[in-house]
Enzyme design. Structure first.
Site, PDB file in Angstrom:
ATOM      1  N   ASP A 107       0.874  -1.166   0.000  1.00 17.12           N
ATOM      2  CA  ASP A 107       0.000   0.000   0.000  1.00 17.12           C
ATOM      3  C   ASP A 107       0.916   1.221   0.000  1.00 17.12           C
ATOM      4  O   ASP A 107       2.119   1.128   0.253  1.00 17.12           O
ATOM      5  CB  ASP A 107      -0.955  -0.017   1.206  1.00 17.12           C
ATOM      6  CG  ASP A 107      -2.175   0.880   0.951  1.00 17.12           C
ATOM      7  OD1 ASP A 107      -2.105   1.735   0.039  1.00 17.12           O
ATOM      8  OD2 ASP A 107      -3.196   0.746   1.650  1.00 17.12           O
TER       9      ASP A 107
HETATM   10  C1  BGC Z   1      -5.113   3.161  -0.097  1.00 14.29           C
HETATM   11  C2  BGC Z   1      -5.173   2.103  -1.177  1.00 14.29           C
HETATM   12  C3  BGC Z   1      -5.111   2.760  -2.520  1.00 14.29           C
HETATM   13  C4  BGC Z   1      -3.839   3.581  -2.607  1.00 14.29           C
HETATM   14  C5  BGC Z   1      -3.653   4.256  -3.958  1.00 14.29           C
HETATM   15  C6  BGC Z   1      -3.947   4.120  -0.282  1.00 14.29           C
HETATM   16  O1  BGC Z   1      -4.087   5.212   0.555  1.00 14.29           O
HETATM   17  O2  BGC Z   1      -5.056   2.558   1.170  1.00 14.29           O
HETATM   18  O3  BGC Z   1      -6.355   1.364  -1.044  1.00 14.29           O
HETATM   19  O4  BGC Z   1      -5.199   1.814  -3.531  1.00 14.29           O
HETATM   20  O5  BGC Z   1      -3.897   4.592  -1.611  1.00 14.29           O
HETATM   21  O6  BGC Z   1      -4.601   5.212  -4.196  1.00 14.29           O
END
Ligand code: BGC
Length: 707
Positions: free
Chosen positions: A272
């Site tokens: 993540d």
């Molecule tokens: C989130 C993810 C997301 C990523 C990219 C993160 O803050 O937890 O679910 O895919 O950002 O946008």
């Protein structure tokens, strides 16, 4: 030279594939072999490409580029791969650089009802269509990887991201996620199962350590990941939290151990965004790609020099990325969706999702559908004039967003009177009141179970002054309704309906659509009743808004999953706590009768199969759909087990008077529990009760069997 070697390998793999085909393998085997053939081909291609790359190029491939890209290598003919969120539609990013914006900017993307609403349809076919539509829009925008589906668990009603997930039950989630993955990937877009694993709150999400045992992990939290992997998902995103002490994105136990070895995942693993800290651990964990750019991996050269990591390990990561893109043939994908009729179809799928996902929780004296005699309909509440959407990476703006009030006016004309802040006289003088309240949930923080004060006051004013109040809840999860639920004449749970959800809602209010949604969650009376209560560190209170700096400074804290496998209805039933609305519950404008339960156990000894069949009859006056639910209870067992576990469901559409036979096949696994010692499912023979009903609470027919 290497080209000839590849040619030789390809020919021999193809030969062995066709040879075994001629020997008459089963269809499933053939499919598996075909998949392994494309995997092997992609693997070989990745290997040969790596031989052409410099060490620096290989290193730069395992670090995200420009926040949402896998880096391109034009000299090797390797294009960049663009990825964006998420499960409920394509998030069109405003924060790309100018060039990328022009290249990847979709003109529009459909805002679907949120995934929790999709789960409330209990309709895997619709999940496939919904995901296929999202995948088609990805293809149109040149998006190779969809950062979804989000498949975490509704453990705590306060979690800000519940709207992005599929509810509390592992079986329902697994079925919906499996169909979702197949739908997205049928368009050539890679689906990303996220967030792996045990990431079920957004309260200081970068500081939490989920503590849970293996049985709980396997019975409650892993099934949708396993289902997504079995459906062919090519990517997995690890989560922000720690699991039993280590950050998931750099945990060997989580990635190599659980994800790859136990669940059999062979695709691309990514972190993540900003969720890993230790480059050495990351490289050794089985992780492939650090997003959005190198943070943990920033000292990778030094780690290599010191011999703490080996270039072979980085090559393994790079190979996994390349192989996944080759398996999905990402580079050969057309961009074939400029045609507006496809968008029209997508909007129809969104509409159908809302029609089937809105849940009618209460309908005293059949106030709904609204009759002609309700001449003066007072409408109030924030969400009559604004559409709430889930916030954060899952945000989807949509286009042609329809407001509730406009749709009401279209349907009911000048019977509708909207008043922002009606006084008691205005409320009392209406024949019916529609009160639209709710919450605006988001990634990044959790929200209180209780409604914001202004919303609570609005709804209480309405129910206290008019007995014909219909409450419409717009929210990404369960909310506290305890003080007004009894006084409301009807309650409709509309979730976040996306751009066209309000059309479906008004169809239901007007009786043009018969509601069929069923809760994919339990709604408790008080938050303290729920299994996750106590997850906040003692004395702390919820915050809202982005507090990145403060978040990083917050002390690490433990979340003890002390309820174990007793999540959702499993918890309320074990503790004998009456929730306000049970899992699986939802009303229709017609009613159904269940009967003729027969259970065939003859095939159990030899084939591990039990066949359950029963009839469902529409005994009301209008056509409707019923989601029939099958729960299993293990009566005698050496370990604690839930009183009910969902193991089958079917959605049946019936004309008045029509009856259908439903057949549900159960397998040994449906009667088993996870044994941490053998690390496998364990079947213990004995007495089981098969319970069939219209919700987890309303069991209509049941029978005991010996296995
Ligand atoms: C989130 C993810 C997301 C990523 C990219 C993160 O803050 O937890 O679910 O895919 O950002 O946008």
């Amino acid at each position: 030279m290497y080209k000839y070697v590849i040619l030789f390998i390809v020919v021999s793999i193809a030969f062995s594939f066709f040879y075994s085909q001629m020997k008459g393998q089963s269809v499933k085997k053939e499919k598996e072999q075909f998949q392994s053939l494309s995997f092997k081909l992609a693997d070989t291609k990745a290997d040969s490409l790596l031989t052409l790359m410099t060490q620096d190029e290989i290193i730069s491939l395992v670090e995200g580029d420009r926040s949402f890209f896998i880096r391109p290598f034009p000299r090797l003919n390797l294009p960049e791969v663009y990825m964006t969120d998420a499960t409920g539609g394509v998030h069109i990013r405003e924060d790309l650089n100018a060039d990328d914006m022009t290249k990847y900017r979709l003109q529009k993307s459909t805002a679907f009802p949120c995934p929790l609403s999709l789960a409330a349809t209990w309709n895997p076919k619709l999940s496939y269509q919904y995901a296929e539509a999202v995948g088609e829009e990805c293809r149109a925008g040149g998006i190779g990887i969809l950062l979804g589906p989000g498949v975490n668990t509704y453990r705590v009603s306060q979690c800000g991201r519940n709207f992005e997930y599929f509810g509390e039950d592992p079986f329902l989630r697994a079925k919906m996620v499996s169909a979702y993955v197949k739908g997205v990937q049928s368009t050539g877009t890679i689906a990303t199962l996220k967030h792996f694993v045990a990431n079920n709150t957004d309260y200081y999400r970068r500081r939490s350590n989920s503590l849970l045992d293996e049985r709980t992990l396997n019975e409650i939290y892993l099934p949708p990941f396993q289902a997504g992997i079995d459906a062919g998902a090519q990517a997995v995103m690890t989560s922000y939290n720690r699991l039993n002490g280590e950050w998931c994105g750099q945990s060997e136990y989580v990635i190599n151990g659980i994800l790859r070895k136990q669940l059999g995942f062979q695709g691309l693993v990514m972190t993540d965004w900003w969720s890993v800290y230790d480059g050495e651990k990351l490289v050794q964990s089985g992780q492939d790609l650090e997003m959005p750019y190198a943070v943990a991996l920033k000292d990778v050269h030094q780690l290599l020099q010191e011999g703490k990591i080996r270039i072979e390990d980085i090559k393994r990561m790079a190979k996994s990325i390349l192989r996944t893109c080759f398996v999905m043939k990402l580079n050969d994908r057309g961009k074939n969706l400029s045609d507006s009729t496809l968008y029209e179809n997508h909007e129809l799928i969104a509409l159908q999702t809302a029609r089937e996902g809105i849940v009618l929780l209460k309908n005293e004296k059949n106030i709904l559908p609204l009759q002609e005699n309700k001449k003066k309909i007072l409408v109030t509440g924030d969400y009559a004039v604004k559409n709430a959407v889930g916030g954060g990476s899952a945000f989807v703006k949509g286009y042609n967003n329809r407001l509730m009030l406009d749709e009401l006016k279209k349907e009911f004309g000048d019977r509708i009177l909207y008043v922002e802040n009606p006084n008691p006289d205005q409320i009392q003088s209406a024949d019916a009141v529609l009160c639209a309240i709710g919450t605006e949930d988001s990634e990044g923080w959790d929200r209180p179970f209780a409604l914001p004060q202004d919303q609570e006051k609005k709804v209480e004013d309405c129910v206290n002054n008019n007995p014909n109040t219909i409450v419409i809840v717009t929210s990404g999860g369960g909310i506290r309704m305890t003080d007004w639920n009894n006084k409301a004449k009807a309650v409709l749970y509309a979730w976040y309906g996306g751009q066209i959800g309000n059309k479906a809602l008004i169809e239901i209010i007007a009786g043009k659509t018969n509601p069929s949604g069923k809760l994919p969650i339990t709604i408790e009376k008080e938050f303290k009743d729920s299994p996750g209560y106590g997850y906040l560190p003692e004395g702390e209170i919820l915050y809202q808004g982005w507090h990145e700096k403060e978040e990083r400074a917050h002390p690490l804290y433990d979340i003890r999953y002390t309820e174990g496998i007793f999540v959702g209805y499993r918890w309320y039933e074990k503790k004998n706590i009456e929730p306000l609305y049970s899992f699986g519950f939802g009303l229709s404008y017609t009613s159904f009768e269940y009967g003729d339960l027969t259970i065939g156990t003859d095939m159990f000894q030899d084939q591990g199969k039990v066949e359950v069949s029963f009839t469902v009859k529409n005994i009301g006056a209008r056509r409707g759909s019923e989601t029939v639910q099958l729960y299993v209870q293990d009566v005698e067992c050496t370990v604690p087990r839930p009183l009910k576990e969902l193991k089958g469901f079917a959605k049946v559409d019936l004309e008045p008077g029509q009856s259908n036979t439903v057949v549900i096949e159960l397998t040994t696994k449906d009667f088993s529990f996870w044994n941490p010692e053998t690390k496998d499912w364990f079947f213990e023979k004995g007495t089981f009760i098969i319970q069939v009903g219209s919700s987890s609470k309303e069991i209509k027919i049941q029978k005991q069997i010996e296995l």
